[in-house]
Motif scaffolding. Structure first.
Motif, short mmCIF file in Angstrom:
data_model
loop_
_atom_site.label_atom_id
_atom_site.label_comp_id
_atom_site.label_asym_id
_atom_site.label_seq_id
_atom_site.Cartn_x
_atom_site.Cartn_y
_atom_site.Cartn_z
N PHE A 343 -21.18 -8.06 -14.25
CA PHE A 343 -21.03 -9.10 -13.23
C PHE A 343 -22.42 -9.57 -12.81
O PHE A 343 -23.29 -8.74 -12.53
N ASP A 344 -22.62 -10.90 -12.75
CA ASP A 344 -23.95 -11.42 -12.45
C ASP A 344 -24.06 -11.98 -11.04
O ASP A 344 -25.04 -12.65 -10.70
N GLY A 345 -23.05 -11.72 -10.21
CA GLY A 345 -23.06 -12.25 -8.85
C GLY A 345 -22.21 -13.49 -8.70
O GLY A 345 -21.82 -13.85 -7.59
N VAL A 346 -21.90 -14.15 -9.81
CA VAL A 346 -21.08 -15.36 -9.80
C VAL A 346 -19.97 -15.28 -10.84
O VAL A 346 -18.82 -15.61 -10.57
N HIS A 347 -20.31 -14.82 -12.03
CA HIS A 347 -19.36 -14.76 -13.14
C HIS A 347 -19.27 -13.34 -13.70
O HIS A 347 -20.19 -12.53 -13.54
N VAL A 348 -18.16 -13.10 -14.39
CA VAL A 348 -17.97 -11.85 -15.14
C VAL A 348 -18.18 -12.18 -16.61
O VAL A 348 -17.64 -13.17 -17.12
N TRP A 349 -18.97 -11.34 -17.29
CA TRP A 349 -19.29 -11.54 -18.70
C TRP A 349 -18.70 -10.39 -19.51
O TRP A 349 -18.74 -9.24 -19.08
N THR A 359 -18.15 -13.95 -23.64
CA THR A 359 -17.31 -14.83 -22.82
C THR A 359 -17.71 -14.71 -21.36
O THR A 359 -17.84 -13.61 -20.83
N LYS A 360 -17.87 -15.88 -20.72
CA LYS A 360 -18.20 -15.92 -19.29
C LYS A 360 -16.96 -16.41 -18.53
O LYS A 360 -16.43 -17.48 -18.81
N LEU A 361 -16.51 -15.61 -17.56
CA LEU A 361 -15.29 -15.92 -16.82
C LEU A 361 -15.59 -16.24 -15.35
O LEU A 361 -16.48 -15.63 -14.75
#
Length: 403
Positions: A343-349, A359-361
Motif C-alpha cells: 500500500f502506498d498511501g493511496v493505492h494498493v499494488w 496492478t494498481k487498485l
C-alpha cells in the motif's frame, strides 16, 4: 360536558365590547356574542351565520349577517364587526439553555490526499516505464524501507542488500552466514530479518548482526505492532519484543502461517494450506477467524481500514477484508499466482510473477492501472514502497525495478 361561554346582547344602535383590553363600536342590529360560536380562522369557502366569530390577521371578528360567504372580515365592515385587534409585539424573552449535543453524523467519504514526497519529486505519473532496473543479490524476495535506504532480502544469496533509492546504488551487502532470508522489516530503529532458521536483528547503520532469536520453525513473514515484532512461522505465530528479543508463543493461527500483518489494533495471520485468516489480539488471544475455500493465502497489506490478502492460485485473487467487522468487501483479479502486495498511501499494488504484471487498485477494488513488465528482464515476486516509488523485486533476475 357543559361548555362555559359569555353572552352579550346589544341593541341596534351600537355594539360596544371590551375584550382583551380593546373597545369596539359597531353600528348594527342587535347581535349576541356567544364564545361557543368561535369558528377559528376565517375561510372564504365557509358560509358563516349571524354571531359566528372568526380570526384573521391577528384580529377577531363577529359576523353581523346570515349566510356571510366570501366576505373578508378586514375589508367588509357591513358583514363583520371587529372584536379585538392584534397587540404590539412583546419584548424578546431570555435565551434558553443550550441543548445537549447531538449524535455524531455518519462518516463521510475519504477526501483526496497527496503524498508530500511525491509532490516534491513532481511524481504526477502513475509509474515509471523507463526500465530503471538495478542488480542486487541472488533471489530477492522481500524488501523494507528505513526512511533513507531500501533493504532487500536475497533468499538464494543468504544476504541482505542496502540500496539508495535515488540512484539504485548499492551501499552494502551483508551476509547472513548461510541463513536464507524470507522477509525483512524495519521497526523504526533496527532491521529484522526472518530467515529459514531464526529471526535476526541488524544495525541499519553498518549492517552488523546484533542478535539471533529462535521464533518457530522456518519464519516466513514479519509485522510490527509498535513494541514487538510478530513472526509467522510454520508452527504458529510468535511475538518477539523489539527491545530485548524476548520471545512468546506460539499462538495458534491456522495451519502453517504464511503471512502476517498489523492493523493498529490486531494482528492478522494468513495460513496457506487451510486458507484461514486469523485475527489475534496483541496478547496472542484469538479474536476471530475467516475460512475461505481454495487458494493458499500469502502476503498482505493494510490500507488504514481494510486488510488486503493475496491468494496464490491460478485465478490470482486479492481479497479485501474490513478489519472492523471482518467482512469480505471483495475479491479482485490481479494476475495468475500473485505473490506481492503493498500500500502506498493511496493505492494498493499487487504483482504476478507468472503474468509479469503489476496492478494498481483504488481502495474500492477498481483497477487504477495495470503495467506489463518485460518478461525477459523481470520476474516480479514482491513489492516495496519507499515513500515515493513502488519497487518490484525480480526474484529470478536478481534485480529490483523502480516504477
Amino acid at each position: 360536558m357543559k361548555q362555559n361561554f359569555v353572552r352579550y346582547t346589544v341593541g341596534a344602535a351600537f355594539l360596544a365590547l371590551s375584550l382583551l383590553g380593546g373597545v369596539t363600536t359597531v353600528q348594527a342590529e342587535a347581535v349576541s356574542l356567544d364564545m361557543a360560536k368561535f369558528r377559528g380562522a376565517w375561510d372564504a369557502a365557509v358560509s358563516y351565520g349571524r354571531g359566528h366569530i372568526v380570526s384573521q390577521g391577528g384580529a377577531s371578528y363577529i359576523s353581523l349577517q346570515k349566510k356571510n360567504l366570501n366576505h373578508a372580515p378586514e375589508n367588509s365592515p357591513d358583514q363583520w364587526a371587529v372584536l379585538a385587534v392584534a397587540g404590539t409585539n412583546g419584548k424578546d424573552g431570555k435565551d434558553g439553555k443550550d441543548g445537549k449535543d447531538g449524535k455524531d453524523g455518519a462518516k463521510g467519504d475519504t477526501g483526496a490526499s497527496f503524498n508530500p514526497l511525491r509532490i516534491a519529486a513532481k511524481r504526477w505519473y502513475g509509474a515509471s516505464r523507463t526500465g530503471l532496473t538495478y542488480p542486487v543479490g541472488d533471489g530477492p524476495v522481500a524488501g523494507a524501507f528505513d526512511g533513507s535506504f531500501l533493504w532487500i532480502a536475497n533468499h538464494d544469496g543468504a544476504s541482505v542488500t542496502k540500496l539508495r533509492p535515488s540512484d539504485g546504488s548499492i551501499q552494502g551487502t551483508y551476509s547472513l552466514d548461510g541463513a536464507k532470508p524470507n522477509d525483512v522489516l524495519f521497526d523504526g530503529g533496527y532491521l529484522w530479518v526472518a530467515t529459514d532458521t531464526a529471526l535476526v536483528q541488524m544495525n541499519v547503520a553498518d549492517g552488523s548482526l546484533l542478535r539471533s532469536v529462535s521464533a518457530g520453525t522456518g519464519p516466513v513473514s514479519l509485522a510490527f505492532d509498535g513494541e514487538s515484532v510478530w513472526v509467522a512461522s510454520a508452527d504458529g505465530a510468535y511475538k518477539v519484543k523489539s527491545a530485548d528479543g524476548a520471545v512468546t508463543g506460539p499462538y495458534h493461527a491456522g495451519d502453517k502461517p504464511a503471512g502476517i500483518g498489523f492493523d493498529g489494533t490486531h494482528v492478522w495471520v494468513a495460513s496457506g494450506p487451510d486458507s484461514t485468516f486469523t485475527k489475534l489480539t496483541t496478547s496472542g488471544a484469538e479474536a476471530g477467524a475467516i475460512h475461505w475455500a481454495g487458494g493458499n493465502l500469502k502476503s498482505m497489506a493494510f490500507d488504514g481500514e481494510s486488510m488486503w490478502v493475496l491468494k496464490s492460485d491460478p485465478e490470482g485473487k486479492l481479497t479485501q477484508v474490513r478489519v472492523g467487522d471482518a467482512n469480505t468487501l471483495g475479491n479482485y483479479l490481479v494476475g495468475a499466482n500473485p505473490t506481492g502486495v503493498v500500500f502506498d498511501g493511496v493505492h494498493v499494488w499487487a504483482c504476478s510473477s507468472e503474468g509479469h504484471t503489476v496492478t494498481k487498485l483504488n481502495l474500492d477494488g477498481s483497477v487504477a492501472a495495470s503495467y506489463a513488465l518485460d518478461a525477459g528482464t523481470t520476474s516480479p515476486y514482491a513489492l516495496v514502497f519507499d515513500g515515493v516509488n513502488v519497487w518490484v523485486l525480480n526474484k529470478d533476475n536478481d534485480t529490483v525495478s523502480k516504477l
